[in-house]
Design an enzyme around this catalytic site. Structure first.
Site, mmCIF file in Angstrom:
data_model
loop_
_atom_site.group_PDB
_atom_site.id
_atom_site.type_symbol
_atom_site.label_atom_id
_atom_site.label_comp_id
_atom_site.label_asym_id
_atom_site.label_seq_id
_atom_site.Cartn_x
_atom_site.Cartn_y
_atom_site.Cartn_z
ATOM 1 C CG HIS A 111 50.189 10.248 77.799
ATOM 2 N ND1 HIS A 111 50.379 11.147 78.834
ATOM 3 C CD2 HIS A 111 48.884 9.844 77.881
ATOM 4 C CE1 HIS A 111 49.246 11.283 79.504
ATOM 5 N NE2 HIS A 111 48.328 10.499 78.950
ATOM 6 C CB CYS B 28 51.550 11.279 82.006
ATOM 7 S SG CYS B 28 53.151 10.975 81.235
#
Length: 202
Positions: free
Chosen positions: A139, A36
């Site tokens: 994230h 990510c």
């Protein structure tokens, strides 16, 4: 309080219409493994070749040389789930800086025209195939302006999520920053960081 999905202003969003002009070409890199941070960086630069897993791994090893002691540890530690230090160092190789935003401050104090993009770190649900697990993990996502509008370019989304103009962006940022474990980085050119011209209150 945890981060919850952005719903926007329902009353306003239902009445808003997208511009009639052809939609802009948006580069949206989607989630692959635990990369990510890589996706967020490439989405900020709108360039699939801005960074690779290998370049981020080199930066990671340079910052933490003692973590790569044996070959078998390399695959375990080099899984792509990089921390903020790798992101900041990667941006510096392109002449940019990551400015950490103190979320106690009003996002109205951000000079949006001097900010290329935003990288956010927030809790995100874990999935096992089609199943969503009752667990969350930090994230990295990218938010930036393309063609006069702001988009959420989270790599877990199927397509870019239209946010709107500057006022809608500020609402989006406020919404997420109210949550627990949510952090915001402003991606700005080096000269903007040096003169602190990312601040609208100076």
């Amino acid at each position: 309080m945890s981060c919850v999905p952005w719903k926007g202003d329902k009353v306003k969003s239902e009445s808003l219409e997208l511009p009639q002009a052809a939609p802009p070409q948006i580069y949206h890199e989607k989630q692959r493994r635990e990369l990510c941070a890589l996706h967020a960086l490439n989405n900020v630069f709108q360039d699939s070749n801005a960074f690779t897993r290998e370049t981020l791994q080199e930066i990671f090893q340079r910052l933490s040389p003692n973590t790569m002691v044996t070959p078998h540890k390399k695959s375990m530690l080099g899984n792509g789930n990089y921390d903020v230090n790798v992101i900041m160092a990667a941006l510096q190789t392109k002449g940019y800086e990551a400015v950490w935003w103190d979320k106690r401050r009003d996002v109205g104090a951000i000079a949006l025209t001097n900010v290329m993009g935003f990288i956010m770190n927030l809790p995100s649900s874990l999935c096992w195939g089609p199943l969503k697990l009752p667990l969350k993990r930090q994230h990295w996502i990218c938010v930036r302006e393309v063609g006069g509008a702001y988009y959420n370019l989270d790599s877990k989304l199927k397509m870019p999520e239209w946010i709107g103009g500057k006022s809608e962006l500020r609402k989006f940022l406020k919404h997420h920053l109210r949550g627990k474990n949510c952090e915001l980085l402003l991606v700005v050119p080096e000269e903007v960081e040096a003169h602190q011209s990312w601040r609208a209150d100076v």
